[in-house]
Design a protein around this motif. Structure first.
Motif, short mmCIF file in Angstrom:
data_model
loop_
_atom_site.label_atom_id
_atom_site.label_comp_id
_atom_site.label_asym_id
_atom_site.label_seq_id
_atom_site.Cartn_x
_atom_site.Cartn_y
_atom_site.Cartn_z
N LEU A 1 23.31 23.88 64.28
CA LEU A 1 24.17 23.53 63.13
C LEU A 1 23.83 22.13 62.62
O LEU A 1 23.70 21.90 61.42
N ALA A 2 23.72 21.19 63.58
CA ALA A 2 23.46 19.79 63.20
C ALA A 2 22.16 19.66 62.41
O ALA A 2 22.04 18.79 61.55
N GLU A 3 21.22 20.57 62.66
CA GLU A 3 19.95 20.53 61.92
C GLU A 3 20.09 21.09 60.51
O GLU A 3 19.32 20.74 59.63
N HIS A 4 21.06 21.98 60.32
CA HIS A 4 21.14 22.69 59.04
C HIS A 4 22.16 22.14 58.05
O HIS A 4 22.07 22.41 56.86
N VAL A 5 23.17 21.41 58.53
CA VAL A 5 24.17 20.90 57.58
C VAL A 5 23.72 19.54 57.04
O VAL A 5 22.84 18.89 57.62
N ALA A 6 24.34 19.12 55.93
CA ALA A 6 24.01 17.82 55.35
C ALA A 6 24.37 16.71 56.34
O ALA A 6 25.25 16.88 57.19
N GLY A 7 23.69 15.58 56.23
CA GLY A 7 23.92 14.46 57.14
C GLY A 7 25.34 13.94 57.10
O GLY A 7 25.81 13.29 58.04
N THR A 8 26.04 14.20 56.00
CA THR A 8 27.41 13.70 55.85
C THR A 8 28.48 14.70 56.30
O THR A 8 29.67 14.38 56.31
N ALA A 9 28.05 15.91 56.66
CA ALA A 9 29.03 16.96 56.98
C ALA A 9 29.69 16.71 58.34
O ALA A 9 29.09 16.13 59.24
N ILE A 10 30.93 17.17 58.45
CA ILE A 10 31.66 17.12 59.72
C ILE A 10 31.34 18.42 60.47
O ILE A 10 31.32 19.50 59.86
N ILE A 11 31.12 18.31 61.77
CA ILE A 11 30.90 19.50 62.60
C ILE A 11 32.06 19.58 63.59
O ILE A 11 32.47 18.55 64.16
N ALA A 12 32.60 20.78 63.76
CA ALA A 12 33.78 20.92 64.62
C ALA A 12 33.64 22.15 65.51
O ALA A 12 32.98 23.12 65.16
N SER A 13 34.31 22.09 66.65
CA SER A 13 34.35 23.24 67.56
C SER A 13 35.78 23.74 67.67
O SER A 13 36.72 22.95 67.72
N ASN A 14 35.90 25.07 67.76
CA ASN A 14 37.21 25.69 67.95
C ASN A 14 37.45 26.00 69.44
O ASN A 14 38.29 26.82 69.78
N THR A 15 36.71 25.31 70.32
CA THR A 15 36.86 25.61 71.75
C THR A 15 38.30 25.49 72.20
O THR A 15 39.05 24.64 71.72
N SER A 16 38.67 26.37 73.16
CA SER A 16 40.02 26.31 73.73
C SER A 16 40.05 25.42 74.96
O SER A 16 41.07 24.81 75.26
N SER A 17 38.93 25.41 75.69
CA SER A 17 39.03 24.78 77.01
C SER A 17 37.82 23.98 77.46
O SER A 17 37.87 23.34 78.50
N ILE A 18 36.73 24.02 76.71
CA ILE A 18 35.58 23.19 77.09
C ILE A 18 35.84 21.79 76.54
O ILE A 18 36.20 21.65 75.36
N PRO A 19 35.67 20.74 77.37
CA PRO A 19 35.91 19.40 76.83
C PRO A 19 35.04 19.17 75.58
O PRO A 19 33.84 19.43 75.60
#
Ligand SMILES: NC(=O)c1ccc[n+]([C@@H]2O[C@H](COP(=O)([O-])OP(=O)(O)OC[C@H]3O[C@@H](n4cnc5c(N)ncnc54)[C@H](O)[C@@H]3O)[C@@H](O)[C@H]2O)c1
Length: 288
Positions: free
Chosen positions: A105-123
């Motif tokens: 994902l980090a390679e494909h989104v714009a440098g200014t984009a926010i990346i988020a995870s919907n994880t329930s339990s992984i830190p």
């Protein structure tokens, strides 16, 4: 004020399609990606069905439903995320899978984009190692069913910048119309840190013969005003999900209240995951 108008969602299962639907209903453009074409098709069908039900209930006009559906793009590759200001991963709760998806994902989104995870339990901090610009990475923990559940836990890591947290908070609050709570990266965040030990205690009570399933559920419904009892709730969350969350939190905390009781472990090993498989602590009619 919300600054997100285009959202990318990776994983079109239970949560991904719910997040996509919520963003569409809020008037955003959504790109949905999944490694399974069948999952993508099922997600589009599911969202379309929900939008149509809202038209029947006169909560949306036919034009609005059709506009929302037209704002949904299903994609077979992450290159389609280049115009998204926010990308949320909702792939299975497996560290290696999430790290690989986040790196890509980090390679494909714009440098200014926010990346988020919907994880329930992984830190979330552990997941940050998959992302190049960690200041723009955080957790956005939605609840199932996403279109109906008003809370989102926005989880900040030691790397997350104040600006990224503010963008995520505004996306949830003024963008989606949900309620954000900003919390630190702790096992189970707030909701699961309280909920999972409660569900396990109910399972343990059943396992030890302390009380029947119906007695436990009725007691919490009528004695505490809970909309459903803990065993029914565990079945609806998914016993596999409850077990995985408990194991992950126990791995972090070693809290005995997070040890999975035998009855729950055996049900999961037998593939009885609750409402989605038709059997869990209780019997259910399967819908899909
Ligand atoms: N189900 C819940 O109640 C719930 C609630 C809150 C958070 N979560 C979290 O949300 C995440 C997703 O859970 P879910 O219940 O939606 O799972 P799910 O199994 O319903 O959906 C996961 C989707 O990811 C896809 N996928 C798998 N590997 C992929 C890859 N490498 N690239 C792209 N897509 C891939 C699968 O095809 C599937 O469609 C998990 O981290 C889970 O812990 C779940």
């Amino acid at each position: 004020m919300n600054t997100i108008s285009a959202v990318g969602v990776v994983g079109s299962g239970t949560m991904g399609r719910g997040i996509a639907e919520s963003a569409l209903r809020a008037g955003m453009q959504v790109v949905l990606y999944d490694s399974s074409q069948d999952a993508l098709s099922a997600a589009r069908k599911h969202i379309e069905g929900n939008l149509q039900r809202s038209v029947v209930k006169e909560q949306l006009t036919a034009q609005q439903a059709s506009d929302h559906l037209a704002s949904l793009k299903t994609a077979g590759e992450l290159g389609a995320f280049s115009g998204c200001q926010l990308a949320i991963e909702a792939v299975p709760e497996i560290l290696e899978v999430k790290l690989a998806v986040l790196a890509s994902l980090a390679e494909h989104v714009a440098g200014t984009a926010i990346i988020a995870s919907n994880t329930s339990s992984i830190p979330v901090t552990r997941l940050a190692q998959g992302v190049a610009n960690r200041d723009r990475f955080l957790g956005v923990h939605f609840f199932n069913p996403v279109p109906r559940m008003p809370l989102v836990e926005v989880v900040r890591t030691l790397h997350s910048s104040d600006a990224s947290v503010a963008v995520a908070r505004d996306f949830v609050e003024s963008g989606l119309g949900k309620t954000p709570v900003i919390i630190e990266d702790r096992p189970g965040f707030v909701v699961n840190a309280l909920l999972i030990p409660f569900l396990l205690a109910a399972a343990r009570m059943l396992d030890s013969g302390y009380a029947e399933a119906e007695t436990i559920d009725t007691s919490m419904r009528l004695g505490c005003g809970h909309p459903m009892g803990p065993l029914t709730l565990a079945d609806f969350i998914g016993l596999d999900v409850v077990c995985a969350a408990a194991d992950a939190m126990h791995g972090e905390t070693h809290d005995p209240a997070l040890v999975v009781p035998n009855n729950l472990r055996r049900l999961v090993e037998a593939g009885h995951f609750g409402a989605k498989t038709g059997r869990g602590f209780l019997a259910h009619e399967t819908s899909e």
